[in-house]
Design an enzyme around this catalytic site. Structure first.
Site, short mmCIF file in Angstrom:
data_model
loop_
_atom_site.label_atom_id
_atom_site.label_comp_id
_atom_site.label_asym_id
_atom_site.label_seq_id
_atom_site.Cartn_x
_atom_site.Cartn_y
_atom_site.Cartn_z
N GLY A 87 -12.41 -21.36 -1.96
CA GLY A 87 -12.15 -20.87 -0.61
C GLY A 87 -13.37 -20.24 0.02
O GLY A 87 -14.39 -20.02 -0.63
N ALA A 88 -13.24 -19.94 1.34
CA ALA A 88 -14.41 -19.44 2.08
C ALA A 88 -14.06 -18.43 3.16
O ALA A 88 -14.82 -18.24 4.09
CB ALA A 88 -15.14 -20.63 2.72
N LYS A 98 -10.17 -5.59 9.79
CA LYS A 98 -11.29 -5.17 8.93
C LYS A 98 -12.65 -5.24 9.64
O LYS A 98 -13.56 -4.50 9.30
CB LYS A 98 -11.31 -6.00 7.65
CG LYS A 98 -10.12 -5.71 6.74
CD LYS A 98 -10.21 -6.47 5.42
CE LYS A 98 -9.00 -6.18 4.55
NZ LYS A 98 -9.14 -6.78 3.21
N SER A 132 0.81 -1.23 0.00
CA SER A 132 0.00 0.00 0.00
C SER A 132 0.84 1.28 0.00
O SER A 132 0.53 2.21 -0.75
CB SER A 132 -0.97 0.00 1.19
OG SER A 132 -1.94 -1.01 1.03
#
Length: 272
Positions: free
Chosen positions: A127-128, A67, A18
């Site tokens: 994926g999950a 998050k 970033s």
């Protein structure tokens, strides 16, 4: 104008690209009095960090594991962030409010659009985890039919079906042992950690559709390399990173994020 600050927070944070992307944007936009840093911050340290932000702060980028932890510390969050209960962007307004958003979801959509993928009749997700729920939210905007999620456990399967219901996406779950069948879909989004999909590389069919593999280091993954060899349309983690960062720059500075300059800086940093 006085100095303005932004930063990325997370743990671990030292590998974050970033700063490279945002600093390249500031340079391109002539924002010489803007700085962008990185801070190692975990969930326990987050409330104090946010409480101490002064008026020079314009915004924050958030990575794991912050998050969800940030949400109770904010004055409000966007509908997009609320839809997946995840904030990766905090904008500090002039009147001192802290507003959360999620640029991963529109970033996924705009990265796909850039590669000519506007609408698909069906899709598959490998994926999950948290990225998979963002993938479903993005697919709610571009997929007209069913999404099949390939997962390792019934608990994960139930979670993905719940996200589908919440986001208005018909989700069918399938066992990870059958993950190679995902490649029959016109769009596959791989959201799993490094190494997880390596064994699937030999199952890529001739003339596959589009693969969006959200990893960027190491790159290309064996799956991504096999996809390119077979002539498929390929997007990687850098595409997502750049597109979501473009939207962050726009929200924090009020100026359009310079996509080409940010991508060039990201590519240079990865190949360094």
């Amino acid at each position: 104008m006085s100095r303005r600050r932004a930063a990325v927070l997370g743990s671990p944070i030292e590998h974050s690209l970033s700063p490279v992307l945002h600093r390249a944007a500031y340079q391109e936009l002539g924002l010489d009095d803007w700085s962008y840093d990185r801070f190692e911050v975990d969930e326990a340290a987050l409330p104090a960090f946010i409480a101490e932000l002064g008026p020079e702060w314009a915004g924050l980028s958030l990575t794991m594991p912050l998050k969800r932890a940030v949400i109770p510390l904010l004055d409000g969050i966007s509908e997009t962030a609320a839809s997946v209960e995840a904030v990766n962007t905090v904008v500090l307004t002039e009147d001192g409010r802290r507003i959360g958003d999620n640029t991963d979801i529109p970033g996924l959509v705009s990265a796909l659009r850039e590669r000519g993928v506007e609408k698909v009749p069906a899709a598959a997700v490998l994926g999950a985890g948290a990225t998979a729920s963002s993938a479903l939210a993005a697919l709610s905007r571009i997929c007209s039919g069913e999404v099949t999620a390939y997962v390792r456990s019934e608990a994960r399967a139930a979670e993905m079906r719940q996200w589908g219901e919440r986001l208005g996406v018909p989700v069918r779950t399938a066992d990870w042992a059958d993950a190679a069948r995902a490649f029959e879909a016109p769009l596959v989004i791989a959201t799993t950690p490094a190494g997880t999909t390596d064994a699937l590389a030999e199952s890529v069919p001739e003339a596959p559709g589009t693969l969006f593999d959200v990893l960027y280091d190491p790159w290309p993954t064996p799956l991504a390399a096999a996809w390119t060899r077979r002539g498929g349309n390929l997007l990687g983690g850098l595409d997502l990173l750049v597109h979501q960062a473009v939207l962050q720059v726009e929200q924090m500075t009020g100026r359009p994020g310079p996509l080409a300059a940010m991508r060039a800086a990201g590519e240079a940093a990865l190949h360094h």
